[in-house]
Design a protein around this motif. Structure first.
Motif, PDB file in Angstrom:
ATOM      1  N   THR A  95       0.849  -1.187   0.000  1.00  0.00           N
ATOM      2  CA  THR A  95       0.000   0.000   0.000  1.00  0.00           C
ATOM      3  C   THR A  95       0.887   1.239   0.000  1.00  0.00           C
ATOM      4  OG1 THR A  95      -0.118   0.062   2.427  1.00  0.00           O
ATOM      5  CG2 THR A  95      -1.843  -1.185   1.271  1.00  0.00           C
ATOM      6  N   ARG A  96       0.279   2.357  -0.357  1.00  0.00           N
ATOM      7  CA  ARG A  96       1.034   3.606  -0.403  1.00  0.00           C
ATOM      8  C   ARG A  96       0.108   4.766  -0.096  1.00  0.00           C
ATOM      9  NH1 ARG A  96       5.484   5.997  -3.274  1.00  0.00           N
ATOM     10  NH2 ARG A  96       5.690   8.053  -2.316  1.00  0.00           N
ATOM     11  N   GLN A  97       0.614   5.712   0.679  1.00  0.00           N
ATOM     12  CA  GLN A  97      -0.109   6.960   0.947  1.00  0.00           C
ATOM     13  C   GLN A  97       0.613   8.082   0.223  1.00  0.00           C
ATOM     14  OE1 GLN A  97       0.017   9.508   4.725  1.00  0.00           O
ATOM     15  NE2 GLN A  97      -1.796   8.236   5.068  1.00  0.00           N
ATOM     16  N   VAL A 139      -4.224  12.178   7.280  1.00  0.00           N
ATOM     17  CA  VAL A 139      -4.841  11.056   6.573  1.00  0.00           C
ATOM     18  C   VAL A 139      -4.300   9.774   7.198  1.00  0.00           C
ATOM     19  CG1 VAL A 139      -5.066   9.869   4.364  1.00  0.00           C
ATOM     20  CG2 VAL A 139      -5.023  12.370   4.439  1.00  0.00           C
ATOM     21  N   THR A 140      -5.175   8.881   7.601  1.00  0.00           N
ATOM     22  CA  THR A 140      -4.738   7.684   8.335  1.00  0.00           C
ATOM     23  C   THR A 140      -5.067   6.380   7.614  1.00  0.00           C
ATOM     24  OG1 THR A 140      -6.769   7.851   9.662  1.00  0.00           O
ATOM     25  CG2 THR A 140      -4.756   8.790  10.595  1.00  0.00           C
ATOM     26  N   VAL A 141      -5.318   6.472   6.304  1.00  0.00           N
ATOM     27  CA  VAL A 141      -5.518   5.268   5.496  1.00  0.00           C
ATOM     28  C   VAL A 141      -4.597   5.342   4.289  1.00  0.00           C
ATOM     29  CG1 VAL A 141      -7.930   4.994   6.189  1.00  0.00           C
ATOM     30  CG2 VAL A 141      -7.370   6.281   4.104  1.00  0.00           C
ATOM     31  N   GLU A 142      -4.483   4.214   3.581  1.00  0.00           N
ATOM     32  CA  GLU A 142      -3.680   4.191   2.360  1.00  0.00           C
ATOM     33  C   GLU A 142      -4.432   4.873   1.219  1.00  0.00           C
ATOM     34  OE1 GLU A 142      -6.595   1.063   1.592  1.00  0.00           O
ATOM     35  OE2 GLU A 142      -5.463   1.621   3.375  1.00  0.00           O
ATOM     36  N   ASP A 143      -3.685   5.351   0.229  1.00  0.00           N
ATOM     37  CA  ASP A 143      -4.287   5.959  -0.958  1.00  0.00           C
ATOM     38  C   ASP A 143      -4.343   4.987  -2.133  1.00  0.00           C
ATOM     39  OD1 ASP A 143      -4.880   8.510   0.056  1.00  0.00           O
ATOM     40  OD2 ASP A 143      -2.806   9.154  -0.203  1.00  0.00           O
TER      41      ASP A 143
END
Length: 258
Positions: free
Chosen positions: A75-77, A108-112
């Motif tokens: 995953t990546r943010q 922001v606390t989730v993946e993008d």
């Protein structure tokens, strides 16, 4: 179209399945000024497009190909902070560019974006790609299935069409053909309009309710059901664990019963 794809797979039209490829691409948070809505907070959303978009792909993959045995994910943010929403920008899909002046920001606390490689219990290999950072893609939910005898592809943005390739066609006539899934012989469509009169996104919810009510009336098992939701969450959770650890992760149900 997806129900027809299932029918064609069960009829053996594409033979043994080798590959699954699923992509769910959107673009509605590319703007860094898009506000920090609930979808971008882990405490309210759980995770980002992995839960929001890959969940649909996992559902389709289990329906069309079979159970998933193990996953490897990353995953990546891309944007770490966003403007806090106000009463005008608190809803989903609203443009953050309407915010005036230097706004207060939150994390922001989730993946993008989330990419997952998977091995199915039947030996097929699959990939799942989910992002909200794909400019030009509004709701690009596209699947591709490749088998020994042929292939099937479907794109939700063209939801009345199914692409089919057959190795059984003569060499001079081989190529993907577009099946317009609006004939009365196609799954569900006989309850609607004449051929060529397309149905829409909202009709899929009517179909789900009709299946549920028919199951009650006939005393049969309703599918999908709660167990399907549990199995789907097991795959998604395994993907998040893999992204955290960098390791391949077995899906719990398959590991326990294999």
């Amino acid at each position: 179209a997806v129900a027809l794809a299932r029918q064609m797979i069960e009829e053996g039209r594409i033979g043994e399945i080798f590959h699954w490829r699923g992509t769910y691409l959107q673009s509605w948070i590319v703007d860094p000024q898009f506000p920090l809505t609930w979808q971008l907070r882990s405490e309210t959303a759980g995770s980002g497009p992995h839960a929001d978009l890959n969940s649909h792909l996992v559902d389709l993959a289990r329906y069309l190909v079979g159970e998933i045995a193990s996953v490897t994910a990353m995953t990546r943010q891309f944007i770490a902070e966003r403007p806090l929403p106000d009463e005008k920008t608190s809803g989903a899909f609203q443009a953050g560019s309407e915010i005036q002046g230097p706004p207060e920001k939150g994390a922001v606390t989730v993946e993008d974006a989330a990419f997952v490689l998977a091995q199915f219990a039947n030996g097929a290999l699959g990939s799942f790609e989910a992002t909200r950072f794909a400019p030009g893609r509004k709701n690009y939910n596209c699947i591709e299935i490749y088998g020994r005898r042929g292939s099937l592809t479907f794109n939700l943005e063209r939801m009345n069409e199914l692409e089919f390739y057959s190795e059984d066609d003569p060499g001079h006539a081989q190529g993907f053909r577009t099946i317009l899934v609006t004939e009365a012989v196609h799954p569900y469509v006989g309850a609607w309009w004449p051929p060529g009169h397309i149905i829409g996104y909202e009709h899929t919810f009517v179909h789900a309710m009709a299946d549920f009510l028919n199951a009650i009336s006939r005393g049969t098992k309703a599918t999908p059901n709660f167990l399907d939701g549990v199995r789907e969450m097991e795959v998604l959770d395994a993907g998040l664990e893999s992204a955290r650890t960098g390791q391949r992760v077995a899906v719990p149900h398959y590991a326990e019963h294999s």
